[in-house]
Write an enzyme that holds these catalytic residues in place. Structure first.
Site: not given
Ligand code: PGA
Length: 262
Positions: A18, A20, A103, A105, A175, A181, A221, A242-243
């Site tokens: 993802n 973002k 998501h 966010e 999640e 994050g 994460s 994500g990251g």
């Molecule tokens: P993250 O994000 O791996 O950076 O924690 C995961 C996500 O929001 O799907």
């Protein structure tokens, strides 16, 4: 317990990045080209969910590879006065296969509710897209010991009126909001507990066979260091990354962590 580990071998393992709001189209092309050779022998489905303006470039870059491309959202209406929104037909026409919906966010910063998540999910499925529906509790909710209530509610509302046939194109991403994050991963046990509970909810709504077939990802994460432990759990069938999905080697190593005999 009806929900055992046997089903895992029948389910599709899916690792989805993802991205973002990261990467311009030229950067997206470069990243897909970097990831492709590293994941070409993947034992799982590999998906990169990218910003809208990167989609066409990413699809072109992924053309002769095993990487599937997904969007990060979609609107529920077919067309109309929804400035700034993107319809499922627009996504479908350019070759998008997956779409992330709900998501945290989107829920936190853009007022997404279970009702709109449900509408978007229904529209995505009607268009033949695979929906990655995100659920997860806030830290406050976990501390108040209502994680299961929150998850059960989200599953029920987000999948309201989704048929058992349509469920085949649904992926659930668990999640926990406090893990996104933040560098704070849920322990493998915490992830398994909720992923198993999600399957119990699906069993209640759709029956055991359908519930056993749904891919449930963990996200929050997840990275090259903790992926293997999480993915070995009986009800964790993949990851939404994500990251770590923005760095080719890290993403590829999460993909590689799915390569074990269960
Ligand atoms: P993250 O994000 O791996 O950076 O924690 C995961 C996500 O929001 O799907």
């Amino acid at each position: 317990m009806l929900i055992d580990s046997i089903g895992k071998s029948f389910r599709k393992t899916i690792i989805a990045g993802n991205w973002k709001m990261n990467k311009t189209p030229s950067e997206a092309k470069a990243l897909i080209e970097e990831i492709a050779p590293l994941v070409k022998d993947a034992k799982c489905e590999v998906v990169c969910c990218v910003p809208y303006v990167d989609l066409a470039t990413a699809i072109e870059a992924a053309k002769d590879t095993n990487i599937k491309i997904g969007a990060e959202n979609c609107h529920w209406a077919e067309s109309g006065a929804f400035t700034g929104e993107i319809s499922t037909a627009m996504l479908k026409e350019i070759g998008v296969e997956y779409v992330v919906i709900g998501h945290s966010e989107r829920r936190q910063y853009f007022g997404e509710t279970d009702e709109t998540v449900n509408k978007r999910t229904k529209a995505a499925l009607a268009a033949g897209l695979k929906a990655i529906v995100c659920v997860g509790e806030l830290l406050w909710e976990r501390e108040c010991n209502i994680t299961k209530e929150v998850i059960a509610r989200q599953i029920k509302l987000d999948l309201w009126d989704v048929s058992v046939e349509e469920l085949k194109n649904v992926v659930i991403a668990y999640e926990p909001v406090w893990a996104i994050g933040t560098g704070k991963t849920a322990t493998a046990e915490q992830a398994e507990e909720v992923c198993e509970f999600i399957r119990v909810c699906l069993n209640g709504l759709y029956g055991l066979e359908a519930a056993q077939g749904v891919t449930i990802q963990y996200g929050g994460s997840m990275n090259e260091n903790n992926a293997a432990e999480l993915l070995m759990k009986p009800n964790v069938d993949g990851g939404l990354i994500g990251g770590a999905s923005l760095v080719a080697e890290k993403f590829a190593s999460v993909v590689g962590a799915t390569d074990f005999d269960y």
